[in-house]
Design an enzyme around this catalytic site. Sequence first.
Site, PDB file in Angstrom:
ATOM      1  N   SER A   1      92.501 -22.479 -37.890  1.00 59.04           N
ATOM      2  CA  SER A   1      91.769 -21.263 -38.275  1.00 59.04           C
ATOM      3  C   SER A   1      90.401 -21.142 -37.605  1.00 59.04           C
ATOM      4  O   SER A   1      89.621 -22.092 -37.564  1.00 59.04           O
ATOM      5  CB  SER A   1      91.582 -21.238 -39.796  1.00 59.04           C
ATOM      6  OG  SER A   1      90.749 -20.155 -40.136  1.00 59.04           O
TER       7      SER A   1
ATOM      8  N   THR B   1      94.880 -17.500 -46.295  1.00 64.83           N
ATOM      9  CA  THR B   1      95.796 -17.127 -45.232  1.00 64.83           C
ATOM     10  C   THR B   1      97.210 -17.611 -45.568  1.00 64.83           C
ATOM     11  O   THR B   1      97.461 -18.113 -46.659  1.00 64.83           O
ATOM     12  CB  THR B   1      95.278 -17.648 -43.857  1.00 64.83           C
ATOM     13  OG1 THR B   1      96.110 -17.094 -42.833  1.00 64.83           O
ATOM     14  CG2 THR B   1      95.290 -19.163 -43.751  1.00 64.83           C
TER      15      THR B   1
ATOM     16  N   LYS C   1      98.806 -15.586 -49.686  1.00 65.83           N
ATOM     17  CA  LYS C   1      98.146 -14.325 -50.051  1.00 65.83           C
ATOM     18  C   LYS C   1      98.706 -13.724 -51.350  1.00 65.83           C
ATOM     19  O   LYS C   1      97.993 -13.068 -52.088  1.00 65.83           O
ATOM     20  CB  LYS C   1      98.236 -13.318 -48.895  1.00 65.83           C
ATOM     21  CG  LYS C   1      97.401 -13.753 -47.688  1.00 65.83           C
ATOM     22  CD  LYS C   1      97.433 -12.744 -46.563  1.00 65.83           C
ATOM     23  CE  LYS C   1      96.815 -13.336 -45.306  1.00 65.83           C
ATOM     24  NZ  LYS C   1      96.791 -12.414 -44.183  1.00 65.83           N
TER      25      LYS C   1
ATOM     26  N   ASP D   1      92.453  -7.385 -44.595  1.00 74.09           N
ATOM     27  CA  ASP D   1      93.332  -7.306 -43.414  1.00 74.09           C
ATOM     28  C   ASP D   1      93.609  -5.844 -43.044  1.00 74.09           C
ATOM     29  O   ASP D   1      93.578  -5.473 -41.861  1.00 74.09           O
ATOM     30  CB  ASP D   1      94.686  -7.981 -43.697  1.00 74.09           C
ATOM     31  CG  ASP D   1      94.592  -9.498 -43.706  1.00 74.09           C
ATOM     32  OD1 ASP D   1      93.784 -10.050 -42.945  1.00 74.09           O
ATOM     33  OD2 ASP D   1      95.345 -10.129 -44.477  1.00 74.09           O
TER      34      ASP D   1
ATOM     35  N   GLY E   1     107.435  -6.611 -42.688  1.00 71.08           N
ATOM     36  CA  GLY E   1     106.988  -7.732 -43.525  1.00 71.08           C
ATOM     37  C   GLY E   1     105.665  -7.408 -44.205  1.00 71.08           C
ATOM     38  O   GLY E   1     105.279  -6.238 -44.323  1.00 71.08           O
ATOM     39  N   GLY E   2     104.964  -8.461 -44.654  1.00 77.02           N
ATOM     40  CA  GLY E   2     103.715  -8.295 -45.392  1.00 77.02           C
ATOM     41  C   GLY E   2     102.652  -7.551 -44.597  1.00 77.02           C
ATOM     42  O   GLY E   2     101.945  -6.694 -45.143  1.00 77.02           O
TER      43      GLY E   2
END
Length: 261
Positions: A15, A60, A64, A100, A122-123
Amino acid sequence: MQNLFAIFGNPVSHSKSPLMHNRCFAHFKEKSCYTRILLKNGEDLKARFFALGLSGANITVPHKEAAFAACDVIDEDAKAIGAINTIIEKNGKLHGYNTDAPGFMLSIEEFSREKVLLLGAGGTAKAIAYIMNKRGLDVTVMNRSAGRLEGFNHCETMTWENFENRGFDLVVNTTSAGLADGNLPVPEAMIGGVLENAKACVDVIYGKQTPFLQAAQKRGLEVKDGADMLLYQGVLAFEHFTGHRYGTREITPVMRKAFEL
Ligand code: NDP
């Protein structure tokens, strides 16, 4: 006293968030510090947060949704999206936000986006479709399989089988195709049709030129990877972490420097 912040994830060692936030804390002379925590079980998030005495955190993959379950107070956008990537502690309660989605919108400000095609369901696609719908954009979602398209109530939806080119000016890849392989997000025979009429293409994958962006570039389209999405979700999280004492314009150039390190 120093305020401590962290990113929770699994894996988390890659990260960039500690670099991004520590650089800003130092620049703005905030007495705060940011670290990374490997979290194996999402259910442990709340206990770890309080045990470490954190003031705030980013969350992350793959936690989430666990963060959503852990928060006591959830912002309206995060509620609609069902995922949280930013947490602030206020009076013993965890307040959850999703940066995000608005971060992605900041990352595409320079592109025309009257008709948008999102590849994937997806998400990430869900978060982006929600914020685009909220801002009045015309969004179509195409996924290889039909199952995940059901939740996209305010968008046109298509699969590879019934794809129809509606004259999209912006095409966004939200699939993980190209992340760890050389795949396109749609079959090769379809890519020309998908990109026809497009002016720009964005991939949420960052740090590499995916086959999708390569195909777009070959056709002379403007392209952008997901690094700016990562940057702007961080900028908006930093605003929350510092009680909105600094604005997007002040934070962005400072945080952007972390990408050069
Ligand atoms: P999900 O697992 O929730 O969804 C993945 C989607 O990709 C599904 O629609 C799936 O289709 C599709 N897919 C996967 N492989 C292929 C393939 N080979 N061909 C076509 N479609 C495929 O993933 P997320 O939404 O969580 O993440 C997606 C991407 O976004 C990841 O690469 C992640 O790294 C990136 N990301 C970037 C961020 C940034 O800040 N830049 C922030 C968050 C995520 P199906 O339903 O048919 O299986």
